[in-house]
Design a protein around this motif. Structure first.
Motif, short mmCIF file in Angstrom:
data_model
loop_
_atom_site.label_atom_id
_atom_site.label_comp_id
_atom_site.label_asym_id
_atom_site.label_seq_id
_atom_site.Cartn_x
_atom_site.Cartn_y
_atom_site.Cartn_z
N UNK A 104 0.86 -1.20 0.00
CA UNK A 104 0.00 0.00 0.00
C UNK A 104 0.89 1.25 0.00
N UNK A 105 0.32 2.40 -0.42
CA UNK A 105 1.10 3.64 -0.34
C UNK A 105 1.52 3.92 1.11
N UNK B 57 1.90 6.76 2.56
CA UNK B 57 1.04 7.79 3.14
C UNK B 57 0.27 8.44 2.00
N UNK B 58 -0.66 9.30 2.37
CA UNK B 58 -1.41 10.02 1.34
C UNK B 58 -2.90 9.80 1.50
N UNK B 59 -3.63 10.50 0.65
CA UNK B 59 -5.10 10.40 0.72
C UNK B 59 -5.66 10.84 -0.62
N UNK C 160 -7.16 2.46 -1.03
CA UNK C 160 -5.72 2.15 -1.12
C UNK C 160 -4.93 2.88 -0.04
N UNK C 161 -5.33 4.13 0.20
CA UNK C 161 -4.60 4.94 1.19
C UNK C 161 -5.03 4.60 2.61
#
Lengths: 677, 328
Positions: free
Chosen positions: B179-180, B182-184, B193-194
């Motif tokens: 998964x990424x 961090x982020x949104x 995913x975030x």
């Protein structure tokens, strides 16, 4: 169908096993990195993007690319050199008969503002208009407007009548409600504008200065004097759901701010109306990449600059994306994954990134480049010269005390412990790269010499830190505005150094507000401070110690309250002088005074380390110049290929984990089954 | 029950008034409005700007008594910071941020969706996983499964949540690359995913405490007479656990759970901060760092309101879970 808990658990495991392969760590789900988009991050949104007010690096990263300026810095040349941007020329100051100085800017023809709904104030369907000299005059008047609260008003105060305009504006507003109800531009017009800003037709702007001020040209390379449309200021007033102008910049620059979500992301997109995109301005200095002759061998050899770009029309990037990353660790990890194109080196990973002051083999293998640049700034410990013990009142005694204290501060050790060596020890206020900086100069009081310090202390009447007059230990106070544990450790480093001489220095840590209050009231002895230059001129550092800037007398930035008649005299001779050998001699004399008097213990010039990926092209460290995105480019194919190679999900640990869980619970299930049957 | 609810709401209102008093002391009496203004407009701002800013943000009035008005005038006490503070908070007119002048209500509304998109799945999955594993270990009590999970719980509880976050980001985002980091993204089709990683980390970090608590509750129930009766009547072990033990253990679980529901709105401070989720947790942290006093006191006030609401909801939920409970 009824599902047993064990069946349910098995179903969950299967679902996870099937779903996870579809996962990816790509934080840009709709983009694979194949477009010319530059990805960067921000920790905190700037408080304002109003070009008259914004004065932080984080704000200038946006404003300098959205607002064009009359002049700008040459992208590659160091020391910095001014080139014309919206102006057709860098004006030559012309002395007038009455002793005042005129700066005449001829403006480029046909420059337009970016498209924006604010221009509908001029009529329905209108979304842009041509820039005129009046737009520059409007912005300069805004600098003087007390309601705008520009932090750089004093820097433009040499413009004829600017100060009087400010006072008049303030008086009319408070005394005339009809006047106060007018739009800002109408108020300025009603007062006749700033007397020293003359609009000669649409394409000529003349600035009259009360006295010579060569440094003011540098200010015209900053967004403070960009043309601002009155429509944007009037329309974006923060009422009825409209943005504030501070959050909605409308300029003429190569990029326009199209998304500004302070919690999440900013997006700059190419401005189709930028002057550089018009055929008649395509060869303007700020619209084309520098010529091959301007690209240094060092820039080519280091891989920073791609010579094939010489002379090409700007800009290259389609879009610039800033994503919010509050914490440095995830930001850095995403840089390593290729999801950010450049970024700083964090303390936690410094040893993994830098080895022997160069890139570590692991980073080199990723194709990274490490750019190191000494920032035009200085950090120092200052003595309050108004203080009875450490200041001028104690005469030679305090001078020797300051000299002794300066001799025991090992800044090399400080840099190693607290900044991973990122800094250049300072011997004078002037940082490398500035006119007047002498790389061979060694300040005799800035190399550690404890024996000499002890003898100076004894000569000052404090042998072993004991005051001979009172027979009591010498006690001093180190006032700071930082109460954090990290801050305390830093200050403790200096206190420990002074303790080797027997001087008892107490750290008086208060919050920043209280510290500011102490500074205002003059209730401080020793302090730690820093200064980052506004423009590349020695005057911008040496003025920090002239009497006219003394904090106690004029509320100026000379927090040490250093006042020395000879220094002031020399400073006046150096201030407006062209860069010649005499100026260097004067600067040497000035630093000589500081060397002996020691109002400061010069510590270091900060050094920024930036990691850049191999696909980021033409990224020269920016220093003072911020409109840099138009020069940069991306090799999108290389980036997409590297991202794909570096970010393949590793699935076997998941399968191993599921197997482990099944194997671990199997005996229990078997026992249960046996018991039940 | 209606009378009980009215009484609880009345008590709650008194508590809110007390909270507002505390906020007034902290944010107006201790934190001087002049200091707040100076921080906002800068040290070198002119007196005009400074006064205008104070006026725009409602800091220009006296604290408790306005001597500009006569002794007999009501405005002597209403044209003050004290009265204004109560009026604004009780009418949910939160005003504008001290940091950037944006309307606080708008910022709260904008932050609520990202916060809820993190905290709701975290809450539901965390509860499900906690109850499931607690039932499992209660079911296999005194076996190696029970003991192993207990050891695991103790280990999980001994690790600081920051370590989970940084370690989880490194292990799953960096090494395993699932998964990424961090982020949104507000787009719901990609937001999962975030959110997957922070939710996973949140569930794992809460696992130890939840499982241990629920296990204790379940074990206490499994020794009750009704369980023995159910078994004697031939009811299967799994059915005993899920249909009888789980239902009867609901009251202590509800105490833990319902109280947490209102706080789903205020977000998760650390998770939001480290994962770059633009929720209310981030907003609070930013207000603390940015000396945004108006936003901070609003968030504290909303937190207090939600806490009171959570307590009332908990009481009501008891009557739903256990017909024997009567609220009077």
């Amino acid at each position: 169908m009824k599902l047993s808990p064990i069946g349910f658990a098995s179903f969950c495991c299967l679902a996870v096993a099937l779903l996870v392969p579809a996962c990816t760590n790509n934080p840009y789900p709709n983009e694979g990195g194949e477009t010319r988009v530059f990805y960067s991050s921000f920790a905190e949104a700037p408080r304002t993007l109003d070009p008259a007010v914004a004065y932080t690096t984080s704000a200038h990263v946006i404003t300098a690319n959205v607002f064009d300026t009359l002049l700008e810095y040459h992208y590659l040349k160091r020391p910095y050199e001014l080139i014309p941007a919206l102006a057709e020329n860098v004006p030559e100051p012309r002395e007038m008969a009455d002793g005042r100085v005129s700066l005449l800017f001829r403006l480029r023809d046909g420059v337009s503002f970016q498209r924006d709904r604010a221009f509908e104030l001029n009529g329905e369907g209108i979304d842009t208009r041509i820039v005129t000299a009046q737009d520059f005059a409007f912005q300069i008047a805004r600098l003087a407007d007390p309601a705008v609260n520009s932090p750089v008003f004093e820097n433009f105060a040499s413009i004829t009548g600017l100060r009087a305009f400010r006072t008049l504006l303030s008086e009319r507003r408070s005394g005339d409600t009809d006047f106060a109800a007018l739009r800002a531009d109408q108020q300025y017009m009603a007062l006749g504008g700033v007397p020293g800003v003359l609009v000669n037709g649409d394409n000529e702007l003349e600035i009259i200065l009360d006295q010579p001020n060569p440094q003011i040209l540098y200010w015209f390379a900053m967004p403070f004097t960009t043309p601002v449309p009155w429509e944007a200021v009037a329309y974006y007033d923060g009422n009825e759901g409209r943005d504030r102008f501070a959050d909605h910049p409308v300029g003429t620059g190569p990029y326009a701010l199209t998304v500004y979500d302070k919690q999440f992301r900013f997006v700059l997109e190419r401005n189709a109306l930028w002057y550089g995109a018009q055929s008649e301005h395509r060869d303007a200095p700020g619209a084309a990449f520098p010529a091959l002759s301007d690209i240094s061998d060092e820039d080519i050899a280091s891989g920073r600059i791609e010579p094939a770009y010489a002379g090409r029309a700007l800009p290259f990037l389609e879009r610039i994306e800033f994503r919010r990353e509050r914490e440095s660790i995830p930001r850095f990890n995403k840089l390593l994954q290729g999801y950010y194109d450049d970024g700083g080196v964090i303390k936690e990973s410094f040893d993994a990134v830098v080895e022997n002051d160069d890139l570590s083999p692991e980073m080199a293998e990723l194709g990274m480049r490490l750019d190191k640049v000494v920032e035009p700034g200085v950090y120092y410990i200052g003595f309050n010269m108004d203080d009875d013990v450490v200041g001028r009142a104690a005469g030679d005694r305090s001078r020797k005390l300051r000299q002794a204290m300066s001799l025991v501060v090992d800044v090399g050790q400080y840099l190693e412990i607290f900044l991973n060596g990122r800094g250049v020890p300072a011997h004078s206020p002037l940082p490398p790269g500035l006119f007047g900086y002498d790389p061979d100069y060694r300040n005799p009081y800035r190399s550690v010499d404890v024996d000499r310090a002890r003898s100076l202390l004894a000569e000052a009447g404090y042998p072993g830190g004991i005051d001979l007059e009172t027979n009591a230990p010498l006690k001093l106070t180190f006032d700071t505005g930082d109460t954090s544990a990290q801050g305390r450790l830093r200050y403790q480093f200096f206190v420990s150094a002074w303790r080797t001489l027997g001087i008892d220095v107490e750290i008086a840590a208060t919050n920043y507000n209280k510290f500011q209050e102490k500074v205002r009231s003059g209730a401080y002895q020793i302090f730690f401070w820093g200064w980052i230059a506004d423009y590349p001129d020695p005057e911008n550092f040496l003025f920090l110690l002239e009497s006219a800037s003394a904090r106690s007398a004029t509320e100026g930035p000379n927090t040490a309250n250093f006042m020395d008649a000879r220094y002031d005299e020399l400073f006046a001779a150096m201030e407006n002088r062209a860069n010649d050998t005499r100026r260097i001699e004067i600067i040497r004399e000035l630093t000589g005074i500081l060397e002996t008097e020691r109002p400061w213990i010069e510590l270091f010039h900060p050094e920024a380390y930036t990691l850049r990926h191999s696909w980021l092209l033409n990224a020269k460290p920016m220093g003072l110049s911020y409109p840099v995105f138009k020069y940069r480019d991306i090799d999108p194919d290389l980036r997409a290929e590297r991202r794909l190679a570096w970010n393949k999900p590793l699935m076997w640990p998941l399968y191993a984990f599921i197997l482990f869980i099944v194997a671990a619970t199997l005996p229990a299930i078997r026992t249960l089954y046996r018991e039940r049957t | 029950m209606f009378a009980y609810l009215v009484r609880r709401i009345a008590y709650g209102f008194v508590t809110v008034l007390g909270v507002l008093m505390l906020l007034f002391v902290l944010f107006f009496a201790i934190a001087d409005p002049d200091d707040i203004a100076r921080k906002a407009v800068g040290e070198r701002a002119s007196a005009e700007v400074y006064e205008q800013w104070k006026k725009n943000h409602g800091y220009d009035k006296p604290l408790i008594v306005n001597t500009d008005h006569g002794a007999a005038e009501f405005a002597r006490y209403t044209d003050t910071l004290f009265f204004d503070h109560y009026r604004r908070m009780l009418t949910f007119d939160f005003g504008r941020s001290d940091a950037d002048d944006s309307p606080i209500a708008g910022r709260i509304l904008a932050g609520a969706v990202p916060s809820l998109s993190l905290t709701v799945p975290l809450f539901v999955i965390g509860l499900g996983v906690g109850v499931f594993f607690a039932l499992l270990v209660a079911f296999f009590r005194d076996t190696y499964v029970d003991r192993s999970v207990l050891v695991l719980c103790m280990l999980a509880m001994s690790i600081a949540s920051l370590i989970y976050i940084i370690g989880g980001q490194y292990l799953i985002g960096m090494l395993l690359r699932w998964f990424p980091i961090s982020g949104f993204d507000p787009d719901p089709t990609v937001a999962y995913r975030f959110l997957a990683l922070p939710v996973l980390i949140g569930v794992v970090s809460g696992f130890g405490a939840d499982v241990r608590l629920y296990r204790t509750v379940f074990l206490e129930e499994t020794n009750r007479d009704y369980v023995r009766t159910a078994r004697a009547k031939g009811c299967g072990d799994i059915r005993v656990m899920t249909a009888h033990v789980l239902r009867n253990a609901l009251i202590p679980i509800l105490t833990n759970v319902v109280l947490a529901i209102p706080f789903l709105f205020t977000g998760a401070l650390l998770l939001e901060s480290f994962f770059g989720i633009p929720g209310l947790g981030s907003l609070t942290v930013e207000a603390i760092h940015g000396n945004d006093f108006s936003t901070l006191r609003t968030m504290v006030y909303i937190g207090a309101l939600l806490f009171i609401l959570g307590q009332i909801l908990t009481d009501v939920s008891y009557t739903l879970a256990d017909p024997r409970v009567r609220l009077r």
